[in-house]
Design a protein around this motif. Structure first.
Motif, PDB file in Angstrom:
ATOM      1  N   LYS A 153       0.828  -1.172  -0.015  1.00  0.00           N
ATOM      2  CA  LYS A 153       0.150  -0.007  -0.047  1.00  0.00           C
ATOM      3  C   LYS A 153       0.830   1.165  -0.004  1.00  0.00           C
ATOM      4  CE  LYS A 153      -4.057  -2.005   2.633  1.00  0.00           C
ATOM      5  NZ  LYS A 153      -4.852  -1.881   3.367  1.00  0.00           N
ATOM      6  N   ALA A 154       2.128   1.010   0.122  1.00  0.00           N
ATOM      7  CA  ALA A 154       3.201   2.263   0.095  1.00  0.00           C
ATOM      8  C   ALA A 154       2.996   3.092  -1.253  1.00  0.00           C
ATOM      9  CB  ALA A 154       4.726   1.573   0.378  1.00  0.00           C
ATOM     10  N   SER A 155       2.913   4.268  -1.187  1.00  0.00           N
ATOM     11  CA  SER A 155       3.083   5.237  -1.986  1.00  0.00           C
ATOM     12  C   SER A 155       4.356   6.139  -2.087  1.00  0.00           C
ATOM     13  CB  SER A 155       1.642   5.989  -2.112  1.00  0.00           C
ATOM     14  OG  SER A 155       1.605   6.906  -3.071  1.00  0.00           O
ATOM     15  N   ALA A 156       4.691   6.259  -3.378  1.00  0.00           N
ATOM     16  CA  ALA A 156       5.937   7.515  -3.651  1.00  0.00           C
ATOM     17  C   ALA A 156       5.401   8.821  -3.039  1.00  0.00           C
ATOM     18  CB  ALA A 156       6.105   7.256  -4.921  1.00  0.00           C
ATOM     19  N   VAL A 157       3.997   9.222  -3.202  1.00  0.00           N
ATOM     20  CA  VAL A 157       3.641  10.501  -2.683  1.00  0.00           C
ATOM     21  C   VAL A 157       2.805  10.545  -1.562  1.00  0.00           C
ATOM     22  CG1 VAL A 157       3.847  11.346  -5.142  1.00  0.00           C
ATOM     23  CG2 VAL A 157       1.622  10.409  -4.345  1.00  0.00           C
ATOM     24  N   GLY A 158       2.583   9.427  -0.543  1.00  0.00           N
ATOM     25  CA  GLY A 158       1.848   9.334   0.511  1.00  0.00           C
ATOM     26  C   GLY A 158       1.991  10.348   1.483  1.00  0.00           C
ATOM     27  N   ASP A 159       3.289  10.979   1.599  1.00  0.00           N
ATOM     28  CA  ASP A 159       3.398  11.969   2.747  1.00  0.00           C
ATOM     29  C   ASP A 159       3.322  13.361   2.097  1.00  0.00           C
ATOM     30  OD1 ASP A 159       5.676  11.407   1.202  1.00  0.00           O
ATOM     31  OD2 ASP A 159       7.160  12.032   2.765  1.00  0.00           O
ATOM     32  N   LEU A 160       3.011  13.691   0.870  1.00  0.00           N
ATOM     33  CA  LEU A 160       3.014  14.950   0.250  1.00  0.00           C
ATOM     34  C   LEU A 160       1.380  15.313   0.181  1.00  0.00           C
ATOM     35  CD1 LEU A 160       5.483  14.196  -2.579  1.00  0.00           C
ATOM     36  CD2 LEU A 160       5.830  15.507  -0.414  1.00  0.00           C
ATOM     37  N   ASN A 161       1.459  16.588  -0.145  1.00  0.00           N
ATOM     38  CA  ASN A 161      -0.078  17.224  -0.294  1.00  0.00           C
ATOM     39  C   ASN A 161      -0.298  17.379  -1.952  1.00  0.00           C
ATOM     40  OD1 ASN A 161      -0.431  17.354   2.736  1.00  0.00           O
ATOM     41  ND2 ASN A 161       0.799  19.314   2.442  1.00  0.00           N
ATOM     42  N   LYS A 162      -1.447  17.086  -2.233  1.00  0.00           N
ATOM     43  CA  LYS A 162      -1.780  17.013  -3.662  1.00  0.00           C
ATOM     44  C   LYS A 162      -2.258  18.452  -4.017  1.00  0.00           C
ATOM     45  CE  LYS A 162      -5.290  14.989  -5.667  1.00  0.00           C
ATOM     46  NZ  LYS A 162      -6.270  13.672  -6.169  1.00  0.00           N
ATOM     47  N   LEU A 196      -4.822  10.741 -23.074  1.00  0.00           N
ATOM     48  CA  LEU A 196      -3.760   9.852 -22.934  1.00  0.00           C
ATOM     49  C   LEU A 196      -3.369   9.471 -21.501  1.00  0.00           C
ATOM     50  CD1 LEU A 196      -1.170  11.754 -25.563  1.00  0.00           C
ATOM     51  CD2 LEU A 196      -2.732   9.615 -25.881  1.00  0.00           C
ATOM     52  N   TYR A 197      -3.248  10.411 -20.619  1.00  0.00           N
ATOM     53  CA  TYR A 197      -3.082  10.038 -19.328  1.00  0.00           C
ATOM     54  C   TYR A 197      -3.721  11.052 -18.253  1.00  0.00           C
ATOM     55  CZ  TYR A 197       0.653  13.765 -19.830  1.00  0.00           C
ATOM     56  OH  TYR A 197       1.334  14.871 -20.148  1.00  0.00           O
ATOM     57  N   SER A 198      -3.692  10.851 -17.154  1.00  0.00           N
ATOM     58  CA  SER A 198      -4.154  11.902 -15.942  1.00  0.00           C
ATOM     59  C   SER A 198      -2.845  12.163 -15.335  1.00  0.00           C
ATOM     60  CB  SER A 198      -5.106  11.411 -14.940  1.00  0.00           C
ATOM     61  OG  SER A 198      -4.721  10.094 -14.234  1.00  0.00           O
ATOM     62  N   ALA A 199      -2.805  13.435 -14.570  1.00  0.00           N
ATOM     63  CA  ALA A 199      -1.482  13.823 -13.955  1.00  0.00           C
ATOM     64  C   ALA A 199      -1.911  14.521 -12.554  1.00  0.00           C
ATOM     65  CB  ALA A 199      -0.667  14.792 -14.801  1.00  0.00           C
ATOM     66  N   GLU A 200      -1.104  14.115 -11.462  1.00  0.00           N
ATOM     67  CA  GLU A 200      -1.335  14.773 -10.198  1.00  0.00           C
ATOM     68  C   GLU A 200       0.194  15.377  -9.872  1.00  0.00           C
ATOM     69  OE1 GLU A 200      -4.609  11.456  -8.615  1.00  0.00           O
ATOM     70  OE2 GLU A 200      -2.526  11.454  -8.055  1.00  0.00           O
ATOM     71  N   PHE A 201      -0.179  16.488  -9.240  1.00  0.00           N
ATOM     72  CA  PHE A 201       0.922  17.304  -8.758  1.00  0.00           C
ATOM     73  C   PHE A 201       1.038  17.267  -7.171  1.00  0.00           C
ATOM     74  CE2 PHE A 201       3.303  21.601  -7.711  1.00  0.00           C
ATOM     75  CZ  PHE A 201       4.638  20.914  -8.102  1.00  0.00           C
ATOM     76  N   TYR A 202       2.192  16.983  -6.347  1.00  0.00           N
ATOM     77  CA  TYR A 202       2.310  16.867  -5.136  1.00  0.00           C
ATOM     78  C   TYR A 202       3.332  17.743  -4.443  1.00  0.00           C
ATOM     79  CZ  TYR A 202      -0.729  12.857  -5.215  1.00  0.00           C
ATOM     80  OH  TYR A 202      -1.881  11.948  -5.810  1.00  0.00           O
ATOM     81  N   ALA A 223       6.446  16.442  -6.499  1.00  0.00           N
ATOM     82  CA  ALA A 223       6.278  14.952  -7.201  1.00  0.00           C
ATOM     83  C   ALA A 223       5.143  15.193  -8.283  1.00  0.00           C
ATOM     84  CB  ALA A 223       5.966  14.021  -6.173  1.00  0.00           C
ATOM     85  N   LEU A 224       5.389  14.514  -9.489  1.00  0.00           N
ATOM     86  CA  LEU A 224       4.250  14.494 -10.424  1.00  0.00           C
ATOM     87  C   LEU A 224       4.129  12.991 -10.752  1.00  0.00           C
ATOM     88  CD1 LEU A 224       2.962  16.272 -12.683  1.00  0.00           C
ATOM     89  CD2 LEU A 224       4.501  15.321 -14.141  1.00  0.00           C
ATOM     90  N   LYS A 225       2.827  12.666 -10.453  1.00  0.00           N
ATOM     91  CA  LYS A 225       2.414  11.223 -10.839  1.00  0.00           C
ATOM     92  C   LYS A 225       1.532  11.161 -12.108  1.00  0.00           C
ATOM     93  CE  LYS A 225       0.188   7.335  -8.601  1.00  0.00           C
ATOM     94  NZ  LYS A 225      -0.700   6.756  -7.107  1.00  0.00           N
ATOM     95  N   THR A 245       6.053   7.993 -11.893  1.00  0.00           N
ATOM     96  CA  THR A 245       6.023   9.042 -10.692  1.00  0.00           C
ATOM     97  C   THR A 245       7.471   9.609 -10.676  1.00  0.00           C
ATOM     98  OG1 THR A 245       4.086   8.186  -9.344  1.00  0.00           O
ATOM     99  CG2 THR A 245       5.527   9.792  -8.237  1.00  0.00           C
ATOM    100  N   ILE A 246       7.737  10.871 -10.684  1.00  0.00           N
ATOM    101  CA  ILE A 246       8.984  11.468 -10.383  1.00  0.00           C
ATOM    102  C   ILE A 246       8.923  12.247  -9.108  1.00  0.00           C
ATOM    103  CG2 ILE A 246       8.473  13.589 -11.815  1.00  0.00           C
ATOM    104  CD1 ILE A 246      11.422  13.928 -12.069  1.00  0.00           C
ATOM    105  N   ARG A 247       9.821  11.967  -8.124  1.00  0.00           N
ATOM    106  CA  ARG A 247       9.896  12.905  -6.869  1.00  0.00           C
ATOM    107  C   ARG A 247      11.198  13.565  -6.837  1.00  0.00           C
ATOM    108  NH1 ARG A 247       7.433  11.338  -0.874  1.00  0.00           N
ATOM    109  NH2 ARG A 247       8.402  13.008   0.352  1.00  0.00           N
ATOM    110  N   VAL A 248      11.036  14.822  -6.787  1.00  0.00           N
ATOM    111  CA  VAL A 248      12.452  15.596  -6.611  1.00  0.00           C
ATOM    112  C   VAL A 248      12.526  16.166  -5.208  1.00  0.00           C
ATOM    113  CG1 VAL A 248      13.479  17.899  -7.484  1.00  0.00           C
ATOM    114  CG2 VAL A 248      11.799  16.309  -9.129  1.00  0.00           C
ATOM    115  N   ALA A 249      13.476  15.545  -4.689  1.00  0.00           N
ATOM    116  CA  ALA A 249      13.955  15.874  -3.081  1.00  0.00           C
ATOM    117  C   ALA A 249      14.318  17.260  -3.038  1.00  0.00           C
ATOM    118  CB  ALA A 249      14.610  14.984  -2.708  1.00  0.00           C
ATOM    119  N   GLU A 250      14.584  17.625  -1.615  1.00  0.00           N
ATOM    120  CA  GLU A 250      14.819  18.956  -1.450  1.00  0.00           C
ATOM    121  C   GLU A 250      16.274  19.353  -1.813  1.00  0.00           C
ATOM    122  OE1 GLU A 250      15.029  21.784   2.729  1.00  0.00           O
ATOM    123  OE2 GLU A 250      14.703  19.646   2.655  1.00  0.00           O
ATOM    124  N   ASP A 251      17.254  18.348  -2.010  1.00  0.00           N
ATOM    125  CA  ASP A 251      18.521  18.558  -2.436  1.00  0.00           C
ATOM    126  C   ASP A 251      18.705  18.434  -4.131  1.00  0.00           C
ATOM    127  OD1 ASP A 251      17.881  15.635  -2.785  1.00  0.00           O
ATOM    128  OD2 ASP A 251      19.759  15.089  -1.684  1.00  0.00           O
TER     129      ASP A 251
END
Length: 207
Positions: free
Chosen positions: A64-73, A86-92, A101-103, A154-160
């Motif tokens: 059930k883990a999600s790459a964006v589970g701790d972020l706000n949409k 073609l697709y749906s996109a969500e920004f977190y 993050a973009l999913k 999904t791409i997740r861009v960290a603080e660094d």
């Protein structure tokens, strides 16, 4: 959003002296001892049951883990081309916008080569240099899989500014280039994006 075998040895029967023999009397004695110690058996069964429960909980948590589970949409939208969606996109993001993050969930099957080529085209339209584009494309060719209907990337861009890609919530690679994440998100979030309506939806500006 890389992974020799010795020839199989011929089967050699073991000599009688190398075999471990269990005498029926020994087994009977062991079984008798176990029956005479019900408390020991109960403790063993309890430990086995506890281990199984822990394993089940761990598997459930991972599934059930999600790459964006701790972020706000922030927002979401759909990308359409001619008659096809073609697709749906969500920004977190985090509250401070330090992580983003973009999913993307795909509605159609798309070859990985086509995905990379589309990314290349968008970077060219945004005015990035050819040298940067070629440097950024190289890991994508090796990393990105073909997508099917229902696949997520999904791409997740960290603080660094390190970028991590996930395919169907599983990590598939990391890009250390500090400029990559910003450039990749710019395809959707730049003011010069080719999809301004989708940009507004992702940033929550259409409310």
């Amino acid at each position: 959003m890389a992974y020799s075998r010795k020839p199989t040895q011929a089967f050699r029967p073991e000599s009688d002296s190398s075999r471990v023999r269990i005498h029926p009397g020994s087994f009977a004695q062991t079984s008798s001892q176990n029956r005479s110690n019900p408390q020991t058996n109960n403790k063993l069964l309890s430990l086995i049951a506890l281990a199984l429960v822990c394993a089940a909980l761990l598997f459930t948590g991972n599934s059930k883990a999600s790459a964006v589970g701790d972020l706000n949409k922030r927002g979401q939208g759909e990308m359409s081309y001619l008659f096809w969606t073609l697709y749906s996109a969500e920004f977190y993001t985090t509250p401070s916008n330090s992580e983003r993050a973009l999913k993307i969930e795909y509605y159609r099957s798309i070859d990985s080569q086509d995905l990379v080529n589309a990314t290349k085209d968008q970077w060219s339209k945004l005015g990035y240099s050819s040298s940067n584009i070629q440097r950024w494309l190289k890991p994508l060719y090796a990393m990105w899989p073909n997508v099917e209907e229902g696949s997520t990337l999904t791409i997740r861009v960290a603080e660094d500014n390190v970028s991590r890609f996930y395919f169907d919530e599983q990590p598939i690679g990391t890009i250390q280039d500090k400029q990559f994440g910003e450039a990749f998100l710019a395809i959707w979030l730049s003011e010069n994006t080719s999809e301004p309506l989708l940009r507004k939806q992702l940033l929550g500006l259409n409310k």
